[in-house]
Design a protein around this motif. Structure first.
Motif, PDB file in Angstrom:
ATOM      1  N   LEU A  98     -56.293-115.465  21.078  1.00 24.82           N
ATOM      2  CA  LEU A  98     -56.756-115.971  22.366  1.00 24.82           C
ATOM      3  C   LEU A  98     -56.424-114.958  23.453  1.00 24.82           C
ATOM      4  O   LEU A  98     -55.350-114.356  23.448  1.00 24.82           O
ATOM      5  N   VAL A  99     -57.343-114.790  24.384  1.00 19.15           N
ATOM      6  CA  VAL A  99     -57.184-113.841  25.477  1.00 19.15           C
ATOM      7  C   VAL A  99     -57.233-114.617  26.789  1.00 19.15           C
ATOM      8  O   VAL A  99     -58.105-115.462  26.984  1.00 19.15           O
ATOM      9  N   CYS A 100     -56.299-114.339  27.672  1.00 17.01           N
ATOM     10  CA  CYS A 100     -56.255-114.989  28.976  1.00 17.01           C
ATOM     11  C   CYS A 100     -56.721-114.017  30.046  1.00 17.01           C
ATOM     12  O   CYS A 100     -56.242-112.883  30.108  1.00 17.01           O
ATOM     13  N   LEU A 101     -57.671-114.447  30.881  1.00 19.12           N
ATOM     14  CA  LEU A 101     -58.219-113.616  31.943  1.00 19.12           C
ATOM     15  C   LEU A 101     -58.226-114.381  33.253  1.00 19.12           C
ATOM     16  O   LEU A 101     -58.300-115.610  33.273  1.00 19.12           O
ATOM     17  N   THR A 102     -58.194-113.633  34.345  1.00 24.46           N
ATOM     18  CA  THR A 102     -58.345-114.226  35.670  1.00 24.46           C
ATOM     19  C   THR A 102     -58.971-113.189  36.588  1.00 24.46           C
ATOM     20  O   THR A 102     -59.129-112.019  36.217  1.00 24.46           O
ATOM     21  N   PHE A 131     -58.550-114.341  44.834  1.00 20.38           N
ATOM     22  CA  PHE A 131     -58.937-115.266  43.770  1.00 20.38           C
ATOM     23  C   PHE A 131     -58.003-115.227  42.567  1.00 20.38           C
ATOM     24  O   PHE A 131     -58.170-116.001  41.630  1.00 20.38           O
ATOM     25  N   HIS A 132     -57.037-114.310  42.596  1.00 19.75           N
ATOM     26  CA  HIS A 132     -56.173-114.115  41.440  1.00 19.75           C
ATOM     27  C   HIS A 132     -55.414-115.393  41.090  1.00 19.75           C
ATOM     28  O   HIS A 132     -54.715-115.964  41.937  1.00 19.75           O
ATOM     29  N   GLY A 133     -55.561-115.841  39.859  1.00 17.75           N
ATOM     30  CA  GLY A 133     -54.861-117.033  39.403  1.00 17.75           C
ATOM     31  C   GLY A 133     -55.488-118.335  39.842  1.00 17.75           C
ATOM     32  O   GLY A 133     -55.003-119.408  39.475  1.00 17.75           O
ATOM     33  N   ARG A 134     -56.568-118.282  40.618  1.00 14.49           N
ATOM     34  CA  ARG A 134     -57.206-119.512  41.091  1.00 14.49           C
ATOM     35  C   ARG A 134     -57.956-120.194  39.947  1.00 14.49           C
ATOM     36  O   ARG A 134     -57.900-121.403  39.784  1.00 14.49           O
ATOM     37  N   ILE A 135     -58.687-119.401  39.184  1.00 13.95           N
ATOM     38  CA  ILE A 135     -59.317-119.876  37.951  1.00 13.95           C
ATOM     39  C   ILE A 135     -58.835-118.965  36.828  1.00 13.95           C
ATOM     40  O   ILE A 135     -58.858-117.740  36.960  1.00 13.95           O
ATOM     41  N   MET A 136     -58.402-119.561  35.721  1.00 13.69           N
ATOM     42  CA  MET A 136     -57.955-118.789  34.573  1.00 13.69           C
ATOM     43  C   MET A 136     -58.749-119.224  33.354  1.00 13.69           C
ATOM     44  O   MET A 136     -59.114-120.394  33.214  1.00 13.69           O
ATOM     45  N   TYR A 137     -59.014-118.257  32.494  1.00 11.40           N
ATOM     46  CA  TYR A 137     -59.803-118.520  31.292  1.00 11.40           C
ATOM     47  C   TYR A 137     -58.990-118.161  30.054  1.00 11.40           C
ATOM     48  O   TYR A 137     -58.376-117.101  29.998  1.00 11.40           O
ATOM     49  N   VAL A 138     -58.986-119.060  29.083  1.00 13.80           N
ATOM     50  CA  VAL A 138     -58.402-118.770  27.779  1.00 13.80           C
ATOM     51  C   VAL A 138     -59.563-118.692  26.807  1.00 13.80           C
ATOM     52  O   VAL A 138     -60.273-119.678  26.580  1.00 13.80           O
ATOM     53  N   ILE A 154     -59.620-123.072  33.242  1.00 15.47           N
ATOM     54  CA  ILE A 154     -58.469-123.798  33.769  1.00 15.47           C
ATOM     55  C   ILE A 154     -58.377-123.566  35.268  1.00 15.47           C
ATOM     56  O   ILE A 154     -58.207-122.429  35.718  1.00 15.47           O
ATOM     57  N   ILE A 155     -58.522-124.626  36.033  1.00 20.63           N
ATOM     58  CA  ILE A 155     -58.487-124.547  37.487  1.00 20.63           C
ATOM     59  C   ILE A 155     -57.057-124.732  37.968  1.00 20.63           C
ATOM     60  O   ILE A 155     -56.378-125.685  37.583  1.00 20.63           O
ATOM     61  N   GLY A 156     -56.607-123.814  38.819  1.00 16.73           N
ATOM     62  CA  GLY A 156     -55.271-123.946  39.371  1.00 16.73           C
ATOM     63  C   GLY A 156     -55.215-125.015  40.438  1.00 16.73           C
ATOM     64  O   GLY A 156     -56.253-125.472  40.944  1.00 16.73           O
ATOM     65  N   THR A 157     -54.023-125.449  40.772  1.00 14.49           N
ATOM     66  CA  THR A 157     -53.872-126.392  41.872  1.00 14.49           C
ATOM     67  C   THR A 157     -54.192-125.682  43.172  1.00 14.49           C
ATOM     68  O   THR A 157     -54.352-124.463  43.220  1.00 14.49           O
ATOM     69  N   CYS A 158     -54.280-126.436  44.233  1.00 14.56           N
ATOM     70  CA  CYS A 158     -54.676-125.885  45.528  1.00 14.56           C
ATOM     71  C   CYS A 158     -53.775-124.722  45.931  1.00 14.56           C
ATOM     72  O   CYS A 158     -52.554-124.820  45.842  1.00 14.56           O
ATOM     73  N   CYS A 159     -54.386-123.625  46.387  1.00 16.90           N
ATOM     74  CA  CYS A 159     -53.616-122.447  46.804  1.00 16.90           C
ATOM     75  C   CYS A 159     -53.303-122.461  48.292  1.00 16.90           C
ATOM     76  O   CYS A 159     -52.878-121.465  48.844  1.00 16.90           O
TER      77      CYS A 159
END
Length: 409
Positions: free
Chosen positions: A118-122, A128-135, A146-151
């Motif tokens: 599995l590869v994790c990207l953002t 936008f860094h870390g706002r949406i993350m993809y596995v 994967i959507i992060g909580t409010c920034c």
């Protein structure tokens, strides 16, 4: 191997099929799910997927050429291509190319990490860094968004620093992510007070959990430089001194106790006397760092690798290598199983330096703004039935909601 048919499972007991098929390449096994309903069921079972993954990892340790190097451009165009290279003992042959099935708001992306196929990207842009993350599983071409909580919090300013990490929790058979958000709050006297918001995401649970009262001894300075050693995520950190950050040290997050700890770099002269930064890496399972003092873009350069022989013990730092290679060494891209280090150089190319033979090999790969990771193909995500995304159109709802939130925040 004899041709596999729908009658094959009638000729062999399931335990024998399990043992045989679990030794085959992941790509081949994925095709076997169409043989019959019984094959489909046992190949997609968590027990089979775990057994197949363990055998793949064991083959990598034993020297089998099933480990891959995955690289992609940091700057994405209309077609975001990820290239898979075979990390064999002789060369780096291209295996295949995979198009990224997700979009990034800034058209730039960062590889957070990789484990068990599995590869994790953002998004790489600071906004936008870390706002949406993809596995993502490149082999199966499936991923989770994967959507992060409010920034942004109405009581505070927007988060000034966001750092992320990705790892596998073997004790709970779970894949997890962490977001560390630093922000500044003005107290009643008008003084700036640093605060943090730390949260962990569990793929099994499917939600973010805040770590209450998280205490960080500093600010993560280079969030794109991270390592995972002995169950801990590692970053470079420092203190905030006014508007600047100074005083280098190592910040570790123990994924088992969920505690942060400070560790020191050794007092090595070639780093202290230059402006070059140490790049954190993992070398033979140990925490290490790579440093190359600035000696100009022309000619040769001397670089060093320091290794922490006993994790967490500052006195165990050892200068393992000090080598000279053509061109200025900019930063390390990773290590191969042939005891080579891949280094990005000032002339835009990648070199592979072999620690045993002391030979340097120039790779025919243009390296500007490339992201590299070690990668093992696996069937993880094959058993999943929900929450998987396989095309860009499915992300439109996510991006629309985030844009609305940012606009209102």
């Amino acid at each position: 191997m004899a041709q596999i048919t729908k009658e094959t499972d009638k000729q062999f007991p399931e335990d024998i099929l399990f043992e045989v098929v679990s030794r085959l390449p992941a790509k081949s096994v994925g095709r076997f799910t169409t043989v019959s309903k019984s094959w489909y069921a046992f190949i997609r079972s968590p027990a089979f997927i775990a057994s197949h993954l363990n055998r793949s990892i064991a083959r990598n340790v034993d020297g089998d050429s099933s480990l891959y190097l995955l690289y992609m451009s940091n700057n994405l165009g209309e077609h975001s291509i990820c290239t898979v290279l075979c990390d064999n003992m002789v060369s780096f042959d291209e295996v295949h190319e995979v198009e990224l099935p997700m979009d990034f708001e800034s058209k730039t992306c960062r590889l957070v990490g990789s484990c068990n196929g599995l590869v994790c990207l953002t998004d790489d842009h600071c906004a936008f860094h870390g706002r949406i993350m993809y596995v993502w599983n490149p082999l199966l071409r499936k991923f989770k968004c994967i959507i992060g909580t409010c920034c942004c919090n109405r009581l505070y300013k927007k988060f000034t620093e966001v750092s992320v990490g990705f790892w596998y929790d073997g004790a709970k058979s779970d894949y997890k992510l962490i977001r560390i958000m630093h922000f500044e709050k003005l107290d009643f006297a008008g003084c700036v007070k640093e605060q943090y918001h730390v949260e962990v995401y569990s793929l099994n649970a499917g939600y973010w959990r805040k770590i209450d009262d998280a205490k960080l001894p500093g600010i993560i300075k280079y969030s794109h430089q991270s390592a995972f050693v002995d169950g801990a995520l590692i970053w470079r950190a420092g203190y905030s001194l006014g508007s600047e950050i100074d005083t280098d040290f190592i910040l570790s997050f123990d994924t088992r106790s969920e505690l942060f700890q400070r560790m020191e770099f050794p007092d090595f002269q070639e780093y202290r006397s230059t402006q070059e930064v140490p790049y954190l890496v993992v070398y033979k399972g140990c925490l290490a760092f790579f440093v190359a003092p600035d000696c100009g873009a022309i000619g040769s350069a001397v670089w060093s690798i320091w290794v922490m022989k006993k994790f967490g013990v500052v006195e165990s730092w050892v200068k393992e290598y000090s080598e000279e290679t053509p061109g200025k060494a900019l930063w390390p891209l990773g290590f191969t199983k042939n005891n080579e280090i891949l280094i990005d150089t000032s002339h835009g190319g990648i070199i592979a330096f072999n620690f045993e033979t002391k030979q340097t090999k120039i790779l025919n790969i243009y390296s500007y703004n490339n992201c590299w990771i070690n990668y093992t193909e696996s069937l993880v995500f094959l058993e999943e039935k929900n929450e998987l995304v396989e095309n860009r159109s499915s992300l439109e709802g996510h991006r629309t909601s985030i844009k609305e939130e940012n606009a209102s925040g």
